[in-house]
Every structure is written in structure tokens, then in C-alpha cells.
Motif scaffolding. Sequence first.
Motif, short mmCIF file in Angstrom:
data_model
loop_
_atom_site.label_atom_id
_atom_site.label_comp_id
_atom_site.label_asym_id
_atom_site.label_seq_id
_atom_site.Cartn_x
_atom_site.Cartn_y
_atom_site.Cartn_z
N LYS A 1 8.33 -34.02 -23.24
CA LYS A 1 9.86 -34.00 -22.85
C LYS A 1 9.86 -34.14 -21.51
O LYS A 1 9.28 -33.11 -21.07
CB LYS A 1 10.59 -32.97 -23.67
CG LYS A 1 10.70 -33.25 -25.15
CD LYS A 1 11.39 -32.13 -25.76
CE LYS A 1 11.45 -32.24 -27.31
NZ LYS A 1 12.21 -31.13 -27.86
N ASP B 1 14.85 -39.80 -22.98
CA ASP B 1 14.85 -38.13 -23.60
C ASP B 1 15.33 -38.13 -24.99
O ASP B 1 14.73 -37.25 -25.68
CB ASP B 1 15.48 -37.34 -22.50
CG ASP B 1 14.75 -37.39 -21.16
OD1 ASP B 1 13.57 -37.29 -21.20
OD2 ASP B 1 15.65 -37.28 -20.27
N GLU C 1 13.02 -36.86 -28.05
CA GLU C 1 13.53 -35.59 -28.93
C GLU C 1 13.23 -36.18 -30.30
O GLU C 1 13.08 -35.23 -31.13
CB GLU C 1 15.03 -35.31 -28.39
CG GLU C 1 15.50 -33.81 -29.16
CD GLU C 1 16.81 -33.46 -28.38
OE1 GLU C 1 17.55 -33.46 -29.15
OE2 GLU C 1 16.76 -33.00 -27.25
#
Length: 123
Positions: A82, A93, A97
Motif C-alpha cells: 500500500k 490505492d 486495498e
Amino acid sequence: MKNKLAASFMLVAVLSGLAVFAATAAERYLGMGAFFVSIFALMLVALGGAVVLAQRLSRRLSSLAGTARIIAEGDLSVAVAKRSSGLLRDEIDDLAESFAAMRQALVRVLAELQETSSEVTHS
């Protein structure tokens, strides 16, 4: 703003538009030669910005794709990288995730399956 990548591309487009406006003003006051020189210089700046942005996106997506390949091959121990949090977050991002959550869910499901399999075997 949710679509930070789209906003980055829009910024390059707006800067290019402003560059054309500035070049037109330069041509009006300094002559036609200044117009072409300033258009060329500003196009190089816009192109440079687009190349930097594309490399940044490509590097992050390649890293994420490599991690996804490793997970697909069955190695669930690899961590999904990340990059950022807070104001610097973007769609990549969010994708990273989601991959991390998917990996955790796979680990959990496989552990439950192994536990269930052990219970069936021992009963």
C-alpha cells in the motif's frame, strides 16, 4: 476528490490549454516566431508531465499485477503493498486495498476449510 487519477490528467489538459493561451498572447505581442517557440516549449512541458504521470501509474500497476500473480499461484503469504493514505489516496490505492482484503479472505477461507477437513477426518 475521489478520482485523483482523472484529476491529474485533467490538470495536464488545463495546463496545456493555459499554455496555448499564453502562447497566443506571446504571438500577439512578440510576433509569430515567439508563438511557435512558446507552443513548442509548452508542449514539451505538457508531454514531460504526461510521461512522468504515466510512468508513475505503470510502476504501481505493475507491482500490483506482480503481487496478484504470486497470490494466484497460491502463495498467500505475500503482502499487498500500500503506497499512501489520507489525501494522497487514489484509485490504485483502492484497488490494492481490495486485493489485500481478498487475500485475507482467502487465507481465512482456506484455514476454515482445513479445520473442517481435519474435523471430518478425525470423526
